[in-house]
Design an enzyme around this catalytic site. Structure first.
Site, PDB file in Angstrom:
ATOM      1  N   GLU A 236     -26.637 -29.491 -55.413  1.00 48.14           N
ATOM      2  CA  GLU A 236     -27.060 -29.358 -54.747  1.00 48.14           C
ATOM      3  C   GLU A 236     -27.325 -30.361 -52.926  1.00 48.14           C
ATOM      4  O   GLU A 236     -27.033 -30.152 -51.804  1.00 48.14           O
ATOM      5  CB  GLU A 236     -28.858 -28.723 -54.495  1.00 48.14           C
TER       6      GLU A 236
ATOM      7  N   SER B  69     -32.015 -21.685 -49.505  1.00 45.51           N
ATOM      8  CA  SER B  69     -32.738 -22.766 -48.352  1.00 45.51           C
ATOM      9  C   SER B  69     -33.933 -23.097 -47.835  1.00 45.51           C
ATOM     10  O   SER B  69     -35.277 -23.416 -48.288  1.00 45.51           O
ATOM     11  CB  SER B  69     -31.613 -23.179 -47.576  1.00 45.51           C
TER      12      SER B  69
ATOM     13  N   HIS C  79     -24.843 -26.876 -52.460  1.00 45.63           N
ATOM     14  CA  HIS C  79     -26.250 -26.006 -51.311  1.00 45.63           C
ATOM     15  C   HIS C  79     -25.038 -24.551 -50.491  1.00 45.63           C
ATOM     16  O   HIS C  79     -24.492 -24.790 -49.781  1.00 45.63           O
ATOM     17  CB  HIS C  79     -26.819 -27.147 -50.371  1.00 45.63           C
TER      18      HIS C  79
END
Length: 549
Positions: free
Chosen positions: A356, A224, A464
């Protein structure tokens, strides 16, 4: 109880591990049976007072004879709800984050720039083990190195016969690390959090040999915001990854993040957020606003920072605090730097989760019509023309069978626009910048992956950050990628040395004739093509700067 007692006795009897730093200081760590840990080692002066917001200053005091057996506090966090429309949840979380209980469980503060080294038990200087340096994620708003235990990865490396040393560091986030605006640019203090990471990497180069690591075999990896940080380190100084004439790292792994689609540090949105922090802090009338921000209490700066939009507020991934081109270290638009070949020439692995954007789209459930979706996109992408917004909406229609979670048909459409917005957010911030990077990167060998492991999970799908679970906490078939293949890559620059059940193909371009993706589903690993959502790719990245924030 008996086993716990035996283990505690083993820990107490085993000699505490030591390491000698480059300056000759000897430090002591913690013996944890399967590994030895040196935790919370300072690598920079406390960034407080006049050093607040500035690039870090190397730590210079003696550490000789000191024990480093527990993680240092994380750097200051902001409330990820930010300026949520309802004051109750924001106020409640603000109070929680400033409570003694929160500080006891997840301590944080400004004196936070520490580094952690964890090695297999018995590792000695001269072992020359490969080093994996982890950069944590958290939306550049929250996070800390203590949240990501490396024991699972180190154990896997030992069992593979490819032992590694794991390093992690704290870096400043939110306003403390990524405040933008003209005043910040004029002072040369942009991207302080990236500077923290760079200084941590330099510390590794200087000192890791004393722990048994090989400074010429460093792999940087992150997830991330950590993955985007890895990209920023690849682009640093137009791709110059050297320090004292030698490479700081020889390989990179990026999990859910590539180039940051951001305006310059003195661009409109960064300046707007700076002005908002200044006003909330009561510094609006000060002749030197930065000096005023440096003079206020940390609690007051926390409140002012948390008055800006957070990752879980309505603007979502239009984050208040981001790495931004500063003209000095990130010299230009990151997409242009990649196109121009100004990127470190090292082998890379880069990949994503299939859905995501779903978690981030939960903050925009009030958007339910096409007109509201268009307004949401116009507010989010202020540089995009009406025609570009039209093209975007055509590429990502409100047809719920085409949105994210992908391949779930009519299911998971909790609002008429949720799956559309989730698809756009995920593709803009994560999935399709990966493809852009792979198509334009002129450097080393490339490998890419895409996970669909949780495709049956309601609403958020293969969301995510789920990869962190299989990397650090639980073992599943995907751990063969997030542990074993990554470890093999750090050792041999080839993930196939992990003995995967399928051959991980090299990536040349998204249009190559053969398969170019390693894919993960609920049952196992297979290979496929990176040729999905080409209309979305064209809409977003024919002119990337139109969608910068």
């Amino acid at each position: 109880m008996k086993l716990a007692l035996v283990l505690s006795l083993i820990v107490s009897v085993a000699a505490a591990p030591t390491a000698t730093l480059a300056n000759g200081d000897t430090i002591t760590g913690l013996n944890a049976i399967i590994n030895e840990a040196f935790l919370g080692i300072p690598f920079a002066q406390p960034p407080v007072g006049n050093l607040r917001f500035k690039p870090p200053v190397p730590y210079s005091a003696s550490l000789n004879g000191q024990k480093f057996t527990s993680y240092g506090p994380s750097c200051m966090q902001m409330n990820p709800l930010g300026n949520w429309d309802s004051s109750l949840p924001k106020a409640a979380i603000n109070s929680l984050m400033q409570s003694k209980l929160f500080q006891a469980v997840l301590p944080n503060g400004e004196d936070c720039l520490t580094i952690n080294v964890v090695r297999p038990s018995g590792t000695k200087p001269g072992a020359n083990l490969p080093v994996m340096v982890w950069i944590f994620g958290g939306g550049f708003e929250v996070g800390g190195s203590s949240l990501f235990p490396p024991a699972q990865m180190i154990t896997a490396s030992v069992l593979m016969g490819k032992p590694i040393i794991h390093v992690s560091m704290n870096y400043r986030v939110a306003s403390w690390g990524f405040l933008a605006g003209p005043d910040i640019k004029a002072e040369g203090s942009g991207n302080a959090g990236l500077h923290d990471q760079r200084l941590g990497l330099q510390w590794v180069a200087d000192n890791i040999a004393g722990f048994g690591g090989d400074p010429s075999k460093v792999t940087i990896f992150g997830e991330s915001a950590g993955s985007m940080s890895v990209m920023c380190q690849l682009l640093w100084n137009d791709g110059d990854n050297t320090y004292n004439g030698k490479p700081l790292f020889r390989a990179a792994i990026m999990q859910s993040g590539a180039m940051v689609p951001s305006d310059p540090v003195d661009g409109p949105y960064g300046t707007q957020i700076y002005d908002q922090v200044v006003a909330s802090a009561g510094c609006g009338s000060a002749s030197d606003k930065l000096a005023c921000l440096r003079s206020i209490s940390n609690d007051k700066l926390f409140q002012a920072t948390s008055d800006t939009p957070g990752a879980l507020a309505y603007p979502s991934l239009r984050l208040s605090f981001l790495p931004r081109p500063d003209g000095t270290f990130i010299t230009d638009d990151m997409f242009k730097l990649v196109r121009d070949g100004k990127c470190a020439n090292v082998p890379v692995i880069i990949g994503d989760q299939n859905d995501e954007g779903t978690v981030f789209a939960l903050s925009s459930l009030n958007v339910t019509t096409d007109a509201q979706a268009r307004q949401y996109f116009k507010e989010s992408f202020i540089h995009a023309s009406d025609a570009e917004i039209d093209t975007l909406m055509a590429a990502y229609p409100s047809d719920i069978t085409q949105g994210s979670p992908f391949d779930t048909g009519i299911f998971n459409a909790i609002t008429p626009q949720f799956k559309r917005i989730a698809a756009v957010l995920g593709d803009l911030a994560f999935t399709l910048p990966r493809r852009y990077f792979l198509n334009h990167f002129q450097g080393g060998t490339k490998y890419s992956f895409l996970s669909k492991q949780l495709s049956g999970l309601p609403v958020i799908g293969t969301h995510h950050a789920n990869d962190i679970v299989w990397q650090d906490f639980l073992v599943s078939h995907s751990s063969a990628v997030y542990n074993n293949a990554f470890i093999a890559f750090a050792n041999d620059l080839d993930p196939n040395k992990a003995g995967l059940l399928v051959n991980w193909p090299k990536y040349t371009s998204s249009s190559q004739s053969g398969n170019n993706l390693l894919q993960i589903n609920a049952l196992g690993l297979y290979t496929g093509k990176d040729n999905f959502r080409t209309a979305g790719y064209d809409a977003l990245f024919t002119n990337p700067s139109s969608f910068f924030v």
